[in-house]
Enzyme design. Structure first.
Site, PDB file in Angstrom:
ATOM      1  CE  LYS A  32      17.792  -8.687  21.858  1.00  0.00           C
ATOM      2  NZ  LYS A  32      18.775  -9.462  21.049  1.00  0.00           N
TER       3      LYS A  32
ATOM      4  CG  ASP B 202      22.828 -18.290  21.462  1.00  0.00           C
ATOM      5  OD1 ASP B 202      23.055 -19.484  21.723  1.00  0.00           O
ATOM      6  OD2 ASP B 202      22.110 -17.568  22.171  1.00  0.00           O
TER       7      ASP B 202
ATOM      8  N   GLY C 199      15.820 -13.128  27.087  1.00  0.00           N
ATOM      9  CA  GLY C 199      17.093 -13.815  26.884  1.00  0.00           C
ATOM     10  C   GLY C 199      18.234 -13.054  27.511  1.00  0.00           C
TER      11      GLY C 199
ATOM     12  CB  THR D 125      12.677  -8.067  27.738  1.00  0.00           C
ATOM     13  OG1 THR D 125      13.391  -8.409  28.930  1.00  0.00           O
ATOM     14  CG2 THR D 125      11.278  -8.634  27.827  1.00  0.00           C
ATOM     15  CB  VAL D 126      11.452  -9.959  22.360  1.00  0.00           C
ATOM     16  CG1 VAL D 126      10.748  -9.622  21.045  1.00  0.00           C
ATOM     17  CG2 VAL D 126      12.947 -10.174  22.115  1.00  0.00           C
TER      18      VAL D 126
END
Length: 647
Positions: free
Chosen positions: A437, A534, A418, A422-423
């Site tokens: 994350k 969000d 996202g 990055t996860v």
């Protein structure tokens, strides 16, 4: 009778083949000045696949320049891989100018679309708000959520006329991405509301532009204000109806791929592009256009430790054989090299041991440096002085533990990516599965804000909010460790088939209730109110019992109890973005609730928040839902599963 039908079919096939072979033949010049026009594009009649690929050579501009005949756009380069760069007009607005900016060129019904990966939307000017609408109505003056597909705003830099830097970060210049399959758009430029330091005498600009050209080839981004057109990248594909003209005449060493494309009018069309196979290069659309690449022309081919090998080129590849004239010499050379290697081996062992010692010391100092830079000391102080006992639940992990847990951040462990990082999926030493994350680089100015956010998230204890287990600050970028949620996102659950656990009405209602409870907790129950900023179906995860958990607090902000809103640069996801927040830059708890309302409509209708398959006026699900209510046909758009279950 059967013989007559067969004869007609044979004549038709021969006609198609003869026509295909004639197209792009060697008799076509395909040259405009120093520019070579590759087939399926062409200049002379019969040298291009259809009228959309016709090029005319303009000799009135000093030196010959190629233009797309039907669109009147100057061609800068053409790639056989399905892209071409053109000069495209900019839009501008100057208060004291009597001239008008050039109108946008529509690509509707053409084989061209604006490349999402290669282009960006840019707006320049002080206090500038630029909107990108899915319409070709250049006279539109009203801005609403109807047809809004993108946009950004740039604020003024107080005390200076214009930034001379090369950054485009929201001050006098902003940028954003564009949607897929875009072929028609309108740009509307307006002034920001309430900007007391706005300079109304300045010109404002908005345009699509080649991302790489804009970000890498300009000394300063503001150089484009002196230009009329700017480079833009178009994707092209040949209409599938013309495949018979290509398949009979394309190179035998090429492969063609077909793809579906949605137009601005919601119509689907099929196109295809071709490429040369591995080991071949050239034009895949012409007979024998893909020629074997001679790898032996590279002097480095078949060169190993100065031993002499002979390179043998074969179609699409090559291999190496030992030259028989030099076998004896090579044997002596191999013996000498072996003796030298043994002698150097002892030297390398000593050097390697010294290197490991020095490297270990450097790594320790490096980790200490990152720990301090990422706010480790400040975080320890916050954790030790916090009134809430959070040491037992929040842990400072070492980089070594998290590298081992994620297999050195292996790409196969990626769960998602996202805007904030990055996860990765990981397993700790005790066997516990977690989500790690890897954040993007944090500005030193926002360091205290990041540390404060980690402390706040550490105190959140709600069954419908993903729990933060800890963090690691001794790496170049901070690492956050969350509990692992196994059943993916709500978006995947709604839009991908799940026969074992279908999205029934009771399941959807329970998920909506759980998300609403978590939002109420963040807004009204937490010790410090938190705005998520969000809320969307991809940020709502489902655990092993398909219970909802809100995730991704990368853009979240905490506020004072008596504070009603947060003024900030607009961030979020189109389709979920509160229109009032987009206009005013003031984010409140109502903005989170608006995004949650879009999630509710997705649960009811099974439709995505933004969809190119709907008409351009209703690409936004919020618009589509409101229109259905106004026209009293709401039940027509409700998901069939919901209508079946909810009596």
């Amino acid at each position: 009778m059967g013989m007559a039908v067969g004869m007609v079919f044979l004549l038709w096939s021969m006609n198609v083949f003869i026509k295909a072979v004639g197209l792009g033949s060697s008799s076509c010049s395909g040259v405009c000045g120093n520019f070579t026009i590759p087939y399926p594009f062409g200049i002379e009649p019969g040298c291009y696949i259809d009228d959309w690929f016709a090029i005319y050579c303009n000799n009135t501009l000093g030196s010959p320049k190629p233009f797309l005949r039907r669109l009147h756009l100057e061609v800068l380069d053409i790639s056989s891989e399905g892209t071409l760069r053109v000069n495209y007009p900019m839009s501008w607005s100057c208060p004291k100018s009597e001239t008008e900016s050039a109108s946008n060129v529509s690509l509707a019904s053409s084989p061209f679309v604006f490349s999402k990966l290669r282009n960006i939307f840019v707006a320049m000017g002080c206090g500038n708000v630029a909107y990108l609408l899915s319409s070709d109505d250049s006279n539109s003056s009203l801005i609403s959520i109807y047809g809004l597909i993108g946009g950004c705003m740039s604020v003024c830099e107080k005390g200076t006329k214009q930034s001379n830097g090369s950054s485009c970060n929201g001050i006098n210049c902003c940028k954003t991405t564009i949607p897929s399959d875009l072929d028609v758009f309108t740009i509307i430029i307006s002034s920001m509301r309430g900007a007391s330091f706005e300079r109304t005498e300045d010109c404002k600009y908005a345009f699509l532009v080649d991302r790489k050209w804009f970000e890498e080839n300009l000394t300063s981004h503001f150089e484009v204000q002196k230009m009329s057109p700017v480079p833009v990248v178009l994707n092209w594909g040949i209409n599938a109806n013309l495949s018979s003209l290509i398949m009979g005449s394309k190179s035998s060493h090429s492969t063609c791929q077909f793809a579906n494309r949605s137009s601005s009018l919601g119509n689907m069309s099929s196109t295809f592009t071709c490429s040369c196979d591995s080991g071949f290069g050239g034009n895949p659309y012409r007979v024998d256009g893909c020629q074997d690449i001679d790898e032996c022309a590279n002097p480095r081919s078949c060169r190993f430790f100065n031993l002499r090998y002979r390179c043998v080129n074969i179609p699409g590849n090559y291999y190496c054989v030992l030259d028989s004239d030099h076998k004896s010499r090579n044997k002596i050379l191999i013996i000498g090299i072996s003796i030298g290697i043994i002698g150097l081996l002892f030297l390398f062992i000593g050097g390697w041991w010294s290197y490991k010692v020095i490297k270990k010391r450097k790594n320790i100092k490096r980790k200490e440096k990152f720990f301090k830079r990422n706010g480790g000391l400040l975080l320890q102080q916050q954790l030790s002085s916090s009134e809430v006992t959070i040491e037992k639940t929040t842990k400072l992990f070492s980089s070594k533990d998290l590298e081992k847990a994620t297999d050195n951040f292996n790409v196969n462990r990626i769960l998602g990516q996202g805007g904030q990082g990055t996860v990765y999926k990981g397993m700790l030493i005790d066997g516990k599965i977690v989500a790690v994350k890897k954040s993007k680089v944090i500005d030193e100015e926002k360091l205290e804000e990041f540390v404060n956010e980690v402390v706040i998230l550490s105190q959140i204890n709600h069954r419908n909010v993903v729990k933060l287990l800890g963090c690691c600050l001794e790496t170049e970028v901070p690492l956050l460790v969350y509990e692992f949620i196994p059943n993916g996102t709500l978006s995947q659950y709604l839009y991908e088939q799940n026969e074992e656990f279908p999205a029934t009405w009771d399941m959807r209602l329970r998920i909506a209730t759980e998300v609403a409870g978590a939002l109420f907790y963040l807004h009204s129950v937490a010790s410090t109110p938190i705005y998520h900023r969000d809320i969307k179906t991809t940020n709502i995860l489902l655990d092993d019992k398909y219970k909802a958990k809100i995730a991704d607090f990368g853009t979240s902000r905490s506020i004072a109890v008596d504070q009603t809103h947060l003024t900030t640069v607009v961030q979020g996801t189109f389709g979920y973005l509160d229109p009032e927040y987009f206009q005013s830059s003031q984010f409140s708890e109502k903005s989170d609730v608006y995004s949650f309302g879009v999630v509710l409509v997705e649960l009811l209708t099974g439709e995505k928040a933004i969809s190119s398959t709907r008409t351009k006026e209703c690409r936004s699900l919020a618009t589509y839902f409101i229109q259905a209510m106004e026209e009293n046909n709401l039940f027509d758009i409700i998901d069939a599963q919901v209508m079946k279950d909810a009596k």
